[in-house]
Motif scaffolding. Structure first.
Motif, PDB file in Angstrom:
ATOM      1  N   TYR A   1     -14.951  42.029  22.679  1.00  0.00           N
ATOM      2  CA  TYR A   1     -13.851  41.155  23.042  1.00  0.00           C
ATOM      3  C   TYR A   1     -12.539  41.871  22.729  1.00  0.00           C
ATOM      4  N   LYS A   2     -11.488  41.329  23.316  1.00  0.00           N
ATOM      5  CA  LYS A   2     -10.190  41.977  23.190  1.00  0.00           C
ATOM      6  C   LYS A   2      -9.225  41.034  22.482  1.00  0.00           C
ATOM      7  N   ILE A   3      -8.487  41.562  21.548  1.00  0.00           N
ATOM      8  CA  ILE A   3      -7.429  40.798  20.885  1.00  0.00           C
ATOM      9  C   ILE A   3      -6.097  41.307  21.424  1.00  0.00           C
ATOM     10  N   ARG A   4      -5.322  40.393  21.933  1.00  0.00           N
ATOM     11  CA  ARG A   4      -3.993  40.760  22.436  1.00  0.00           C
ATOM     12  C   ARG A   4      -2.934  40.175  21.515  1.00  0.00           C
ATOM     13  N   VAL A   5      -2.012  41.010  21.113  1.00  0.00           N
ATOM     14  CA  VAL A   5      -0.950  40.610  20.182  1.00  0.00           C
ATOM     15  C   VAL A   5       0.393  40.817  20.864  1.00  0.00           C
ATOM     16  N   TRP A   6       1.241  39.810  20.765  1.00  0.00           N
ATOM     17  CA  TRP A   6       2.624  39.947  21.246  1.00  0.00           C
ATOM     18  C   TRP A   6       3.552  39.696  20.067  1.00  0.00           C
ATOM     19  N   VAL A   7       4.434  40.617  19.847  1.00  0.00           N
ATOM     20  CA  VAL A   7       5.477  40.442  18.832  1.00  0.00           C
ATOM     21  C   VAL A   7       6.800  40.255  19.565  1.00  0.00           C
ATOM     22  N   LEU A   8       7.533  39.227  19.191  1.00  0.00           N
ATOM     23  CA  LEU A   8       8.816  38.960  19.836  1.00  0.00           C
ATOM     24  C   LEU A   8       9.929  39.521  18.962  1.00  0.00           C
ATOM     25  N   ALA A   9      10.575  40.549  19.447  1.00  0.00           N
ATOM     26  CA  ALA A   9      11.622  41.237  18.682  1.00  0.00           C
ATOM     27  C   ALA A   9      12.991  40.839  19.211  1.00  0.00           C
ATOM     28  N   GLU A  10      13.927  40.676  18.296  1.00  0.00           N
ATOM     29  CA  GLU A  10      15.274  40.241  18.685  1.00  0.00           C
ATOM     30  C   GLU A  10      16.291  41.324  18.347  1.00  0.00           C
ATOM     31  N   TYR A  11      17.160  41.601  19.307  1.00  0.00           N
ATOM     32  CA  TYR A  11      18.211  42.608  19.108  1.00  0.00           C
ATOM     33  C   TYR A  11      19.420  41.967  18.424  1.00  0.00           C
TER      34      TYR A  11
END
Lengths: 86, 173
Positions: A71-81
């Motif tokens: 299985y695949k784990i997908r990670v999204w990190v939301l970065a702010e400038y």
């Protein structure tokens, strides 16, 4: 369902850990949700200041032996400038 | 990129507006063994000030399914190009008939390759003078299905010139 444990670190320490079904959408992200950053936040997440850090977010995924492989784990990190004054 | 305009009220009652840019940084980790621990890292752009959210999603992976058998035929510039990437770069087709005809030219420094799944029956070459020698059996991954199976590979002599190839799929002997 316990699938795996995901931990994210920056230079200062652990800032987020979860199993991938906690407070998230199991079947992926719709285009609308990709656009709306608010949807990425979860109850266990707190804002993380990363100024002067190493420039990397480190992650660890530990399989909890409950999910058929592979299985695949997908990670999204939301970065702010840095905000720009108008 | 996610953009937002934020308004902050100052003590004197005036508003200050800020333009905020956010970016989603993705990572993918495939777990293929029970109890496995994997690490990954996400590089933050230089001017990022803070991380405001994170999301983790499970994505079950569909196991590759064996599709209809394919043949691969073409030429290469080295006699030892026997790997899946090279084989799948050749012309390919389905076994819709028992007779196949091809027109190929391979000059000096080139070899003709033909590959078919081991599960297929034996093939014969007619009326070309082309000598194909069964050289290897290698795993080939179908680019459309992701399924991997063993293929027998035949290779010609170097530079056979222009040849018309007729293949017949016959009984396995």
């Amino acid at each position: 369902m316990k699938t795996c444990e995901v931990k994210l670190y920056n230079a200062r320490g652990l800032f987020y850990a979860c199993q991938p079904t906690e407070g998230i959408i199991k079947d992926g992200i719709t285009p609308k949700e990709r656009t709306l950053g608010e949807h990425l936040e979860t109850p266990r997440f707190t804002l993380l200041e990363v100024d002067n850090d190493t420039g990397y977010i480190l992650g660890i995924v530990k399989d909890l032996r409950t999910e058929p492989l592979p299985y695949k784990i997908r990670v999204w990190v939301l970065a702010e400038y840095e905000p720009e004054k108008l | 990129m996610i953009r937002e305009i934020q308004t902050t009220e100052r003590l004197n009652g005036e508003d200050e507006k800020y333009f905020v840019r956010r970016k989603i940084l993705p990572a993918e980790i495939i777990i293929e063994q029970m109890g496995r621990v994997k690490t990954f890292r996400i590089r933050l752009p230089k001017s990022v000030r803070r991380v405001t959210g994170a999301m983790v999603v499970l994505d079950t992976m569909v196991q590759p399914v064996q599709g209809a058998p394919k043949w691969y035929l073409g030429k290469g510039h080295a006699s030892g190009l026997l790997n899946s990437g090279f084989i799948t770069s050749l012309d390919s087709g389905a076994f819709e008939d028992s007779l196949f005809q091809f027109h190929l030219t391979a000059e000096k420094g080139q070899w003709i390759y033909y590959a078919q799944p081991v599960r297929m029956n034996f093939f014969q070459v007619f009326d070309t003078g082309l000598k194909l020698i069964k050289t290897a059996t290698i795993p080939v991954t179908d680019l459309e299905t992701g399924f991997t199976e063993d293929y027998d590979v035949w290779v010609s002599d170097e530079g056979p010139g222009t040849v018309d190839i007729t293949l017949e799929i016959g009984e396995n002997k």
